[in-house]
Design a protein around this motif. Structure first.
Motif, PDB file in Angstrom:
ATOM      1  N   VAL A   8       0.849  -1.198   0.000  1.00  0.00           N
ATOM      2  CA  VAL A   8       0.000   0.000   0.000  1.00  0.00           C
ATOM      3  C   VAL A   8       0.882   1.245   0.000  1.00  0.00           C
ATOM      4  O   VAL A   8       2.079   1.175   0.276  1.00  0.00           O
ATOM      5  N   ARG A   9       0.250   2.354  -0.309  1.00  0.00           N
ATOM      6  CA  ARG A   9       0.919   3.641  -0.162  1.00  0.00           C
ATOM      7  C   ARG A   9      -0.012   4.561   0.613  1.00  0.00           C
ATOM      8  O   ARG A   9      -1.221   4.317   0.710  1.00  0.00           O
ATOM      9  N   THR A  37      -1.467  -1.183  -3.703  1.00  0.00           N
ATOM     10  CA  THR A  37      -0.619  -1.150  -4.890  1.00  0.00           C
ATOM     11  C   THR A  37      -0.246  -2.576  -5.286  1.00  0.00           C
ATOM     12  O   THR A  37      -0.386  -3.504  -4.491  1.00  0.00           O
ATOM     13  N   GLN A  40       5.399  -5.192  -4.425  1.00  0.00           N
ATOM     14  CA  GLN A  40       6.754  -5.048  -4.924  1.00  0.00           C
ATOM     15  C   GLN A  40       7.720  -5.389  -3.793  1.00  0.00           C
ATOM     16  O   GLN A  40       7.628  -4.835  -2.704  1.00  0.00           O
ATOM     17  N   TRP A  48       9.227   4.189  -0.377  1.00  0.00           N
ATOM     18  CA  TRP A  48       8.958   4.997  -1.564  1.00  0.00           C
ATOM     19  C   TRP A  48      10.055   5.994  -1.866  1.00  0.00           C
ATOM     20  O   TRP A  48      10.297   6.336  -3.016  1.00  0.00           O
ATOM     21  N   VAL A  56       7.725   3.068  -9.527  1.00  0.00           N
ATOM     22  CA  VAL A  56       6.663   3.055  -8.528  1.00  0.00           C
ATOM     23  C   VAL A  56       5.627   1.997  -8.911  1.00  0.00           C
ATOM     24  O   VAL A  56       5.149   1.974 -10.044  1.00  0.00           O
ATOM     25  N   PRO A  57       5.264   1.105  -7.972  1.00  0.00           N
ATOM     26  CA  PRO A  57       4.262   0.100  -8.306  1.00  0.00           C
ATOM     27  C   PRO A  57       2.904   0.747  -8.571  1.00  0.00           C
ATOM     28  O   PRO A  57       2.532   1.705  -7.898  1.00  0.00           O
ATOM     29  N   PRO A  58       2.179   0.247  -9.559  1.00  0.00           N
ATOM     30  CA  PRO A  58       0.875   0.852  -9.884  1.00  0.00           C
ATOM     31  C   PRO A  58      -0.161   0.566  -8.802  1.00  0.00           C
ATOM     32  O   PRO A  58      -0.078  -0.434  -8.093  1.00  0.00           O
ATOM     33  N   ASP A  59      -1.120   1.479  -8.705  1.00  0.00           N
ATOM     34  CA  ASP A  59      -2.249   1.248  -7.803  1.00  0.00           C
ATOM     35  C   ASP A  59      -3.062   0.084  -8.337  1.00  0.00           C
ATOM     36  O   ASP A  59      -3.167  -0.113  -9.552  1.00  0.00           O
ATOM     37  N   LEU A  60      -3.640  -0.692  -7.412  1.00  0.00           N
ATOM     38  CA  LEU A  60      -4.499  -1.796  -7.822  1.00  0.00           C
ATOM     39  C   LEU A  60      -5.882  -1.273  -8.166  1.00  0.00           C
ATOM     40  O   LEU A  60      -6.331  -0.265  -7.598  1.00  0.00           O
TER      41      LEU A  60
END
Length: 82
Positions: A8-9, A37, A40, A48, A56-60
């Motif tokens: 998550v972010r 996210t 990763q 981050w 940056v990992p994409p949002d789910l």
């Protein structure tokens, strides 16, 4: 961070410098909302701040896909089905 993965972010909404005599420290204020996210792998101290924008990992996606168990979602990503 869960089991060596960023999942998550959270939005940083403020940074405050606090002084306690000769000591200074920072207090980081975060938004309440957790944004899932794509997982990763990262060591615990590599968050981050170490990402370049391209990494940056994409949002789910939201909706029903967000309710899948993490293990199943990971397997679907590994085979390219999600």
């Amino acid at each position: 961070m869960f089991k060596g993965q960023i999942l998550v972010r959270q939005l940083v909404i403020g940074i405050e410098t606090l002084a306690d005599g000769e000591r200074k420290r920072c207090e980081i204020h975060l938004a309440d909302e957790l944004i899932p996210t794509a997982p990763q792998p990262r060591r615990a101290f590599q968050g981050w701040r170490y990402f370049e924008a391209k990494d940056v990992p994409p949002d789910l996606p939201g909706g029903e896909a967000a309710n899948l168990p993490q293990d199943l979602a990971r397997q679907l990503r590994e085979i390219g089905a999600w």
